[in-house]
Structures are given as structure tokens and as C-alpha cells.
Design a protein around this motif. Structure first.
Motif, PDB file in Angstrom:
ATOM      1  N   SER A  29      17.412 -28.283  89.902  1.00  0.00           N
ATOM      2  CA  SER A  29      17.941 -28.944  89.099  1.00  0.00           C
ATOM      3  C   SER A  29      17.892 -30.338  88.400  1.00  0.00           C
ATOM      4  N   ALA A  30      17.236 -30.870  88.759  1.00  0.00           N
ATOM      5  CA  ALA A  30      17.366 -32.165  88.231  1.00  0.00           C
ATOM      6  C   ALA A  30      15.606 -32.374  87.209  1.00  0.00           C
ATOM      7  N   ASN A  31      15.286 -31.133  87.108  1.00  0.00           N
ATOM      8  CA  ASN A  31      14.100 -30.979  86.360  1.00  0.00           C
ATOM      9  C   ASN A  31      15.088 -30.705  85.245  1.00  0.00           C
ATOM     10  N   ALA A  32      13.696 -31.327  83.812  1.00  0.00           N
ATOM     11  CA  ALA A  32      14.237 -30.754  82.647  1.00  0.00           C
ATOM     12  C   ALA A  32      13.729 -29.131  82.168  1.00  0.00           C
ATOM     13  N   ALA A  33      14.710 -28.571  80.975  1.00  0.00           N
ATOM     14  CA  ALA A  33      14.162 -27.916  80.249  1.00  0.00           C
ATOM     15  C   ALA A  33      13.912 -27.461  78.753  1.00  0.00           C
ATOM     16  N   ILE A  34      12.366 -27.225  78.944  1.00  0.00           N
ATOM     17  CA  ILE A  34      11.799 -27.089  77.250  1.00  0.00           C
ATOM     18  C   ILE A  34      12.939 -26.897  75.843  1.00  0.00           C
ATOM     19  N   TYR A  35      13.396 -25.383  76.497  1.00  0.00           N
ATOM     20  CA  TYR A  35      13.982 -24.990  75.861  1.00  0.00           C
ATOM     21  C   TYR A  35      15.701 -25.347  75.527  1.00  0.00           C
ATOM     22  N   LYS A  36      16.280 -26.275  76.623  1.00  0.00           N
ATOM     23  CA  LYS A  36      17.503 -27.163  76.122  1.00  0.00           C
ATOM     24  C   LYS A  36      17.085 -28.035  75.549  1.00  0.00           C
ATOM     25  N   GLY A  37      15.869 -28.732  75.847  1.00  0.00           N
ATOM     26  CA  GLY A  37      15.335 -29.995  74.761  1.00  0.00           C
ATOM     27  C   GLY A  37      15.081 -29.182  73.044  1.00  0.00           C
ATOM     28  N   GLN A  38      14.721 -27.817  73.083  1.00  0.00           N
ATOM     29  CA  GLN A  38      14.572 -27.572  71.751  1.00  0.00           C
ATOM     30  C   GLN A  38      15.996 -27.532  71.035  1.00  0.00           C
ATOM     31  N   ARG A  39      16.835 -26.923  71.622  1.00  0.00           N
ATOM     32  CA  ARG A  39      18.069 -26.638  71.671  1.00  0.00           C
ATOM     33  C   ARG A  39      19.389 -27.801  70.850  1.00  0.00           C
ATOM     34  N   VAL A  40      19.001 -28.714  71.939  1.00  0.00           N
ATOM     35  CA  VAL A  40      18.715 -30.125  71.280  1.00  0.00           C
ATOM     36  C   VAL A  40      18.800 -30.790  69.581  1.00  0.00           C
TER      37      VAL A  40
ATOM     38  N   GLN B 172       8.895 -28.714  63.229  1.00  0.00           N
ATOM     39  CA  GLN B 172       7.374 -28.461  63.057  1.00  0.00           C
ATOM     40  C   GLN B 172       6.492 -29.577  63.408  1.00  0.00           C
ATOM     41  N   ASN B 173       6.546 -30.358  61.911  1.00  0.00           N
ATOM     42  CA  ASN B 173       5.391 -30.997  61.912  1.00  0.00           C
ATOM     43  C   ASN B 173       6.412 -32.917  62.589  1.00  0.00           C
ATOM     44  N   PHE B 174       7.408 -32.547  62.271  1.00  0.00           N
ATOM     45  CA  PHE B 174       7.924 -33.871  62.694  1.00  0.00           C
ATOM     46  C   PHE B 174       8.246 -33.773  64.256  1.00  0.00           C
ATOM     47  N   VAL B 175       7.839 -32.945  65.275  1.00  0.00           N
ATOM     48  CA  VAL B 175       7.116 -32.945  66.582  1.00  0.00           C
ATOM     49  C   VAL B 175       5.480 -33.014  66.658  1.00  0.00           C
ATOM     50  N   SER B 176       5.218 -32.454  66.204  1.00  0.00           N
ATOM     51  CA  SER B 176       3.789 -32.838  66.501  1.00  0.00           C
ATOM     52  C   SER B 176       3.228 -34.393  65.667  1.00  0.00           C
ATOM     53  N   LYS B 177       3.995 -34.867  65.150  1.00  0.00           N
ATOM     54  CA  LYS B 177       3.509 -36.208  64.298  1.00  0.00           C
ATOM     55  C   LYS B 177       3.177 -37.146  64.815  1.00  0.00           C
ATOM     56  N   TYR B 178       3.877 -37.356  66.583  1.00  0.00           N
ATOM     57  CA  TYR B 178       3.492 -38.267  67.486  1.00  0.00           C
ATOM     58  C   TYR B 178       2.270 -37.785  68.483  1.00  0.00           C
ATOM     59  N   LYS B 179       2.036 -38.680  69.194  1.00  0.00           N
ATOM     60  CA  LYS B 179       1.090 -38.210  70.726  1.00  0.00           C
ATOM     61  C   LYS B 179       1.868 -37.721  72.046  1.00  0.00           C
TER      62      LYS B 179
ATOM     63  N   GLY C 120      -1.748 -29.060  72.109  1.00  0.00           N
ATOM     64  CA  GLY C 120      -2.290 -28.222  71.699  1.00  0.00           C
ATOM     65  C   GLY C 120      -1.067 -27.478  71.582  1.00  0.00           C
ATOM     66  N   ASN C 121      -0.011 -27.624  71.550  1.00  0.00           N
ATOM     67  CA  ASN C 121       1.491 -26.155  71.349  1.00  0.00           C
ATOM     68  C   ASN C 121       1.827 -26.356  70.700  1.00  0.00           C
ATOM     69  N   VAL C 122       2.443 -25.133  69.780  1.00  0.00           N
ATOM     70  CA  VAL C 122       3.021 -25.220  68.606  1.00  0.00           C
ATOM     71  C   VAL C 122       4.288 -24.949  68.780  1.00  0.00           C
ATOM     72  N   PRO C 123       5.783 -25.384  69.031  1.00  0.00           N
ATOM     73  CA  PRO C 123       6.738 -24.598  69.182  1.00  0.00           C
ATOM     74  C   PRO C 123       7.490 -23.747  67.785  1.00  0.00           C
ATOM     75  N   ALA C 124       8.071 -22.487  68.131  1.00  0.00           N
ATOM     76  CA  ALA C 124       8.628 -22.001  66.977  1.00  0.00           C
ATOM     77  C   ALA C 124      10.746 -22.724  67.354  1.00  0.00           C
ATOM     78  N   CYS C 125      10.656 -23.253  66.213  1.00  0.00           N
ATOM     79  CA  CYS C 125      11.672 -23.103  65.774  1.00  0.00           C
ATOM     80  C   CYS C 125      12.486 -22.758  65.291  1.00  0.00           C
TER      81      CYS C 125
ATOM     82  N   GLU D  79       5.900 -32.080  75.046  1.00  0.00           N
ATOM     83  CA  GLU D  79       5.608 -30.770  75.994  1.00  0.00           C
ATOM     84  C   GLU D  79       4.643 -30.192  73.930  1.00  0.00           C
ATOM     85  N   TYR D  80       5.452 -30.317  73.115  1.00  0.00           N
ATOM     86  CA  TYR D  80       4.852 -30.028  71.442  1.00  0.00           C
ATOM     87  C   TYR D  80       4.760 -31.070  70.914  1.00  0.00           C
ATOM     88  N   ALA D  81       4.117 -32.188  70.937  1.00  0.00           N
ATOM     89  CA  ALA D  81       3.341 -33.276  71.205  1.00  0.00           C
ATOM     90  C   ALA D  81       2.093 -32.998  70.129  1.00  0.00           C
TER      91      ALA D  81
END
Length: 111
Positions: free
Chosen positions: A18-29, A42-49, A105-110, A99-101
Motif C-alpha cells: 500500500s506504500a507504493n505509488a500508482a501511476i494511474y492515480k497520479g495521472q488522475r491528479v 502531454q508536452n508539459f509532462v515531457s518538458k523536464y527530465k 521514452g514513455n508517452v502519457p495518454a491523458c 514515468e512520463y518525463a
């Protein structure tokens, strides 16, 4: 003694998962709280490393919150960044942003 060890191990396993973070929850936020101001998601998330996102999200996201609280343009978000909800969900947002920095190399599907 056997029951005690079994109970201890099961509690440890449940608490660690339960202590692990979830990418899908972060995407919702991100979709609910960040997209209203940062329209090009999408461009905002991939703006930084990854390294930069990790730096902004350390200590439960305090550096990112301070960045928003100093900006007059982000006045709409001040209430959220001062809330306990932000501190609580920052680990999920951090996981999503890293994950989507830019260098992930990953691209989010917002959607």
C-alpha cells in the motif's frame, strides 16, 4: 509462535504494497488539478527530465508547491497546494511525472 510470525509477515506485506505509488492515480491528479492551468498536458509532462521532476517532488512535493505559491499566475491553485490532499497524493503525482518525463521514452495518454 507460528501464528505470530505469519501475522507479522502478512502485515508487513500489506503495508509495503500500500506504500507504493500508482501511476494511474497520479495521472488522475494531473488531469483534475494540473490540466486546467497547464493546457498542453502531454508536452508539459515531457518538458523536464526525470531528475528535475524528482527534485521538484521531493519532501511530498514541497518544492513544486512553493513554485506555484510564489507565482501570481497560479493563484487558482494556491488552495490545493496548501491542502493536506496535495501532500497525500503527491507520491502518485511524482510517480506519474517521472514515468512520463522527457528522458523516460514513455508517452502519457491523458484522456
Amino acid at each position: 509462535m507460528y501464528k505470530f510470525v505469519l501475522l507479522f509477515l502478512s502485515i508487513m506485506i500489506l503495508s509495503l504494497t500500500s506504500a507504493n505509488a500508482a501511476i494511474y492515480k497520479g495521472q488522475r491528479v494531473f488531469i483534475k488539478k494540473c490540466l486546467p492551468c497547464h493546457k498542453d498536458g502531454q508536452n508539459f509532462v515531457s518538458k523536464y527530465k526525470m531528475r528535475h521532476w524528482k527534485k521538484l517532488m521531493k519532501k511530498k512535493g514541497k518544492p513544486l508547491a512553493q513554485l506555484h505559491l510564489k507565482s501570481k499566475k497560479a493563484k487558482k491553485s494556491w488552495k490545493y497546494f496548501k491542502s493536506k490532499r496535495y501532500a497525500k497524493k503527491s507520491k502518485h503525482l511524482r510517480q506519474f511525472l517521472v514515468e512520463y518525463a522527457k528522458d523516460s521514452g514513455n508517452v502519457p495518454a491523458c484522456n
